[in-house]
Design an enzyme around this catalytic site. Sequence first.
Site, PDB file in Angstrom:
ATOM      1  N   ARG A  42       0.816  -1.222   0.000  1.00 16.99           N
ATOM      2  CA  ARG A  42       0.000   0.000   0.000  1.00 16.99           C
ATOM      3  C   ARG A  42       0.846   1.267   0.000  1.00 16.99           C
ATOM      4  O   ARG A  42       0.367   2.346  -0.309  1.00 16.99           O
ATOM      5  CB  ARG A  42      -0.885   0.012   1.244  1.00 16.99           C
ATOM      6  CG  ARG A  42      -2.237  -0.556   0.951  1.00 16.99           C
ATOM      7  CD  ARG A  42      -3.207  -0.224   2.015  1.00 16.99           C
ATOM      8  NE  ARG A  42      -2.592  -0.293   3.337  1.00 16.99           N
ATOM      9  CZ  ARG A  42      -3.284  -0.294   4.456  1.00 16.99           C
ATOM     10  NH1 ARG A  42      -4.580  -0.215   4.420  1.00 16.99           N
ATOM     11  NH2 ARG A  42      -2.685  -0.360   5.625  1.00 16.99           N
ATOM     12  N   LYS A 146       0.817 -18.470   5.883  1.00 14.94           N
ATOM     13  CA  LYS A 146       0.062 -18.714   7.104  1.00 14.94           C
ATOM     14  C   LYS A 146       0.042 -17.451   7.978  1.00 14.94           C
ATOM     15  O   LYS A 146       0.903 -16.606   7.773  1.00 14.94           O
ATOM     16  CB  LYS A 146       0.679 -19.876   7.887  1.00 14.94           C
ATOM     17  CG  LYS A 146       2.165 -19.639   8.216  1.00 14.94           C
ATOM     18  CD  LYS A 146       2.619 -20.510   9.302  1.00 14.94           C
ATOM     19  CE  LYS A 146       2.520 -19.828  10.643  1.00 14.94           C
ATOM     20  NZ  LYS A 146       3.537 -18.809  10.903  1.00 14.94           N
ATOM     21  N   ASP A 175       3.811 -23.822   4.163  1.00 12.92           N
ATOM     22  CA  ASP A 175       4.245 -24.043   5.537  1.00 12.92           C
ATOM     23  C   ASP A 175       5.743 -24.247   5.400  1.00 12.92           C
ATOM     24  O   ASP A 175       6.183 -25.296   4.923  1.00 12.92           O
ATOM     25  CB  ASP A 175       3.582 -25.286   6.136  1.00 12.92           C
ATOM     26  CG  ASP A 175       3.989 -25.474   7.587  1.00 12.92           C
ATOM     27  OD1 ASP A 175       5.192 -25.332   7.883  1.00 12.92           O
ATOM     28  OD2 ASP A 175       3.121 -25.762   8.421  1.00 12.92           O
ATOM     29  N   HIS A 176       6.523 -23.253   5.789  1.00 10.76           N
ATOM     30  CA  HIS A 176       7.933 -23.310   5.389  1.00 10.76           C
ATOM     31  C   HIS A 176       8.675 -24.472   6.057  1.00 10.76           C
ATOM     32  O   HIS A 176       9.729 -24.875   5.595  1.00 10.76           O
ATOM     33  CB  HIS A 176       8.643 -21.963   5.578  1.00 10.76           C
ATOM     34  CG  HIS A 176       9.055 -21.675   6.987  1.00 10.76           C
ATOM     35  ND1 HIS A 176       8.202 -21.138   7.905  1.00 10.76           N
ATOM     36  CD2 HIS A 176      10.228 -21.835   7.632  1.00 10.76           C
ATOM     37  CE1 HIS A 176       8.833 -20.992   9.051  1.00 10.76           C
ATOM     38  NE2 HIS A 176      10.080 -21.410   8.926  1.00 10.76           N
ATOM     39  N   LYS A 180      11.987 -27.634   4.747  1.00  9.92           N
ATOM     40  CA  LYS A 180      13.278 -27.887   5.409  1.00  9.92           C
ATOM     41  C   LYS A 180      13.793 -29.254   4.975  1.00  9.92           C
ATOM     42  O   LYS A 180      13.026 -30.218   4.886  1.00  9.92           O
ATOM     43  CB  LYS A 180      13.135 -27.820   6.934  1.00  9.92           C
ATOM     44  CG  LYS A 180      12.827 -26.402   7.406  1.00  9.92           C
ATOM     45  CD  LYS A 180      13.007 -26.259   8.888  1.00  9.92           C
ATOM     46  CE  LYS A 180      12.461 -24.930   9.384  1.00  9.92           C
ATOM     47  NZ  LYS A 180      13.435 -23.864   9.470  1.00  9.92           N
ATOM     48  N   GLU A 214      12.768 -21.388  20.237  1.00 11.43           N
ATOM     49  CA  GLU A 214      13.429 -20.239  19.612  1.00 11.43           C
ATOM     50  C   GLU A 214      14.029 -19.359  20.694  1.00 11.43           C
ATOM     51  O   GLU A 214      13.487 -19.281  21.800  1.00 11.43           O
ATOM     52  CB  GLU A 214      12.406 -19.397  18.850  1.00 11.43           C
ATOM     53  CG  GLU A 214      11.700 -20.127  17.741  1.00 11.43           C
ATOM     54  CD  GLU A 214      10.817 -19.172  16.954  1.00 11.43           C
ATOM     55  OE1 GLU A 214      11.313 -18.577  15.997  1.00 11.43           O
ATOM     56  OE2 GLU A 214       9.655 -19.003  17.336  1.00 11.43           O
ATOM     57  N   ASP A 233       0.376 -19.604  15.609  1.00 11.25           N
ATOM     58  CA  ASP A 233       1.587 -19.249  14.849  1.00 11.25           C
ATOM     59  C   ASP A 233       2.442 -20.479  14.545  1.00 11.25           C
ATOM     60  O   ASP A 233       3.053 -20.555  13.485  1.00 11.25           O
ATOM     61  CB  ASP A 233       2.403 -18.237  15.672  1.00 11.25           C
ATOM     62  CG  ASP A 233       3.566 -17.642  14.885  1.00 11.25           C
ATOM     63  OD1 ASP A 233       3.360 -17.291  13.707  1.00 11.25           O
ATOM     64  OD2 ASP A 233       4.681 -17.544  15.444  1.00 11.25           O
ATOM     65  N   HIS A 238       3.214 -25.687  11.740  1.00 10.74           N
ATOM     66  CA  HIS A 238       4.506 -26.393  11.702  1.00 10.74           C
ATOM     67  C   HIS A 238       4.500 -27.677  12.536  1.00 10.74           C
ATOM     68  O   HIS A 238       4.908 -28.736  12.072  1.00 10.74           O
ATOM     69  CB  HIS A 238       5.637 -25.486  12.210  1.00 10.74           C
ATOM     70  CG  HIS A 238       5.705 -24.159  11.515  1.00 10.74           C
ATOM     71  ND1 HIS A 238       5.401 -23.995  10.189  1.00 10.74           N
ATOM     72  CD2 HIS A 238       6.059 -22.918  11.954  1.00 10.74           C
ATOM     73  CE1 HIS A 238       5.557 -22.719   9.845  1.00 10.74           C
ATOM     74  NE2 HIS A 238       5.951 -22.048  10.895  1.00 10.74           N
ATOM     75  N   LYS A 338       8.983 -19.033  22.417  1.00  8.70           N
ATOM     76  CA  LYS A 338       9.957 -17.987  22.096  1.00  8.70           C
ATOM     77  C   LYS A 338      10.746 -17.674  23.361  1.00  8.70           C
ATOM     78  O   LYS A 338      10.309 -17.959  24.467  1.00  8.70           O
ATOM     79  CB  LYS A 338       9.249 -16.735  21.592  1.00  8.70           C
ATOM     80  CG  LYS A 338       8.539 -16.989  20.250  1.00  8.70           C
ATOM     81  CD  LYS A 338       8.360 -15.721  19.467  1.00  8.70           C
ATOM     82  CE  LYS A 338       7.681 -15.964  18.137  1.00  8.70           C
ATOM     83  NZ  LYS A 338       8.579 -16.452  17.088  1.00  8.70           N
TER      84      LYS A 338
HETATM   85  C1  BG6 Z   1       7.155 -18.646  11.515  1.00 11.20           C
HETATM   86  C2  BG6 Z   1       6.548 -17.993  12.713  1.00 11.20           C
HETATM   87  O1  BG6 Z   1       6.189 -19.366  10.800  1.00 11.20           O
HETATM   88  O2  BG6 Z   1       8.187 -19.536  11.926  1.00 11.20           O
HETATM   89  C3  BG6 Z   1       7.602 -17.259  13.526  1.00 11.20           C
HETATM   90  O3  BG6 Z   1       5.543 -17.078  12.298  1.00 11.20           O
HETATM   91  C4  BG6 Z   1       8.753 -18.181  13.845  1.00 11.20           C
HETATM   92  O4  BG6 Z   1       7.052 -16.726  14.706  1.00 11.20           O
HETATM   93  C5  BG6 Z   1       9.258 -18.892  12.599  1.00 11.20           C
HETATM   94  O5  BG6 Z   1       9.801 -17.398  14.397  1.00 11.20           O
HETATM   95  C6  BG6 Z   1      10.280 -19.963  12.950  1.00 11.20           C
HETATM   96  O6  BG6 Z   1      10.816 -20.469  11.771  1.00 11.20           O
HETATM   97  P1  BG6 Z   1      12.286 -21.100  11.767  1.00 11.20           P
HETATM   98  O7  BG6 Z   1      12.426 -21.638  10.375  1.00 11.20           O
HETATM   99  O8  BG6 Z   1      13.231 -19.985  12.074  1.00 11.20           O
HETATM  100  O9  BG6 Z   1      12.289 -22.164  12.811  1.00 11.20           O
END
Ligand code: BG6
Length: 487
Positions: A42, A146, A175-176, A180, A214, A233, A238, A338
């Site tokens: 935007r 997501k 979903d990243h 991995k 984390e 989250d 994940h 976290k």
């Molecule tokens: C994301 C979350 O999907 O994954 C974040 O929104 C999180 O809060 C992150 O920090 C963690 O990803 P990775 O690959 O660093 O473990």
Amino acid sequence: MTTFVLFGGTGDLAKRKIIPALYSAFVNGRLDANFSFIGVAREALDDADFRQRVLASVSASIEGSSANGGGSTPATLQAFLALTSYCKIDAREAADFEPLKQRIDTSGANAALFYLATGPDLFIPVVQQLAAHELVGDNARVVLEKPLGRDAQSAREINAALRTYLKEKQIYRIDHYLGKEMVQNLLVLRFANSFLEPLWNRKWIQDVQISISEQVGVESRGDFYDHTGALRDMVQNHLLQLLSIVAMEPPVNANPDAIRDEKVKVLRGLHKFTPEEVSKHTVRGQYRAGAIDGKPVISYQAEPGVPAASRTETFVAIRAEIDNWRWAGVPFFLRTGKRMASRSAEITINFKPIPYSIFGTNQRNLRSNRLVISLQPEESVELFLKTKEPGEGIRLSDVALNLDFAEASTSRRVESYERLLLDAMHGDLTLFVRDDELGAAWDWIDPILSAWQGDSEGLKSYISGSWGPAAASYLLAQCGSAWGEEY
Ligand code: BG6
């Protein structure tokens, strides 16, 4: 030709992950010859402003990692910037989409990929506008970041609305974690080795632990995070994705739908909690001030964008169970948080103890065999066996057969976002989440969300730099188990 259109182009995710991933694919010669990249947001920027941001994001990622920097030169950077442009769009303003339409060639085999790195509230308006501007024909693909909704109902509404304009095979729910390396390796480990399968069930497995810890806090995402929380989250996506791969039945082949058919069965088999079970089987926490690696850090409630009285959870531990023949009675412990003591993502399979010890019961390390699959920070698979300590008498010790993937292979490591973006550009849906998987995951999460809503007292606090609230250890102790770091 692929035109990559990134909604949320000036956002945090674009800056930290998506733009560096695209650049890395470019440097490694993985993008189409006619690739072009349009950032959308935007903000009133012109092409030159946006290129500056792209440059800053790529430079920061090169500084922060050797992987993305490999092969980058000032010339490749300039070449990438030359393919980059910007479009200012307010998703709810139809007229704003006209200039975008002018820039995208949808003729013939040309494909546009729209990546929606925005909040889920914009998914429907954006896709509606893309459809109204005839930008989502058969070749178009839409990648959705997501969280996909806030609960089962909103996720279903989004899915239903998108399906009026798109076919399921055009929708890539990212979903990243699925990108991995070790997650894909898990499929190979389970389904290309013969010795694990006979043990992979309730007869031999005591419990399974899936833990993603984390050290970072909420960083610059306080406002977003406070409306989301760790359950939405991390767990809904994940952790449940990892659980479904660990627990699934062997698929008939490795095609996307064969794999996703089995994953969805696991998610549907997850035992849904009653409100009483939610209080017994879940722990949630929020970080207080503390120290990470010796450096003081502030509490969650003092983070920018977070209300001082926030009750949002930054830590979750859950004892889940799967109601099916393979897994009945086996606890699956899920944990994420976290500001925890260290950064790691690990799956631990704890095997049952031996029926009887001929070496007596006063031996040290009588912990039973376990298989530990580490996704990060290092990628490894360790199988812990009992062996005899050298020397007089018989003293047992735990020794790991350790497969360290950094040592085992020198191939280029591909970051998960790069892999997933390339898969989406090549039309490979294997590592993306299907609508029924998403629905089943939300169906399991919903009762937890509602029970928590009615019980604001249940939120525990934990000190930054610790392993979370003590109640999370008790959850396992009740089943005679403990988290990996507690042994
Ligand atoms: C994301 C979350 O999907 O994954 C974040 O929104 C999180 O809060 C992150 O920090 C963690 O990803 P990775 O690959 O660093 O473990």
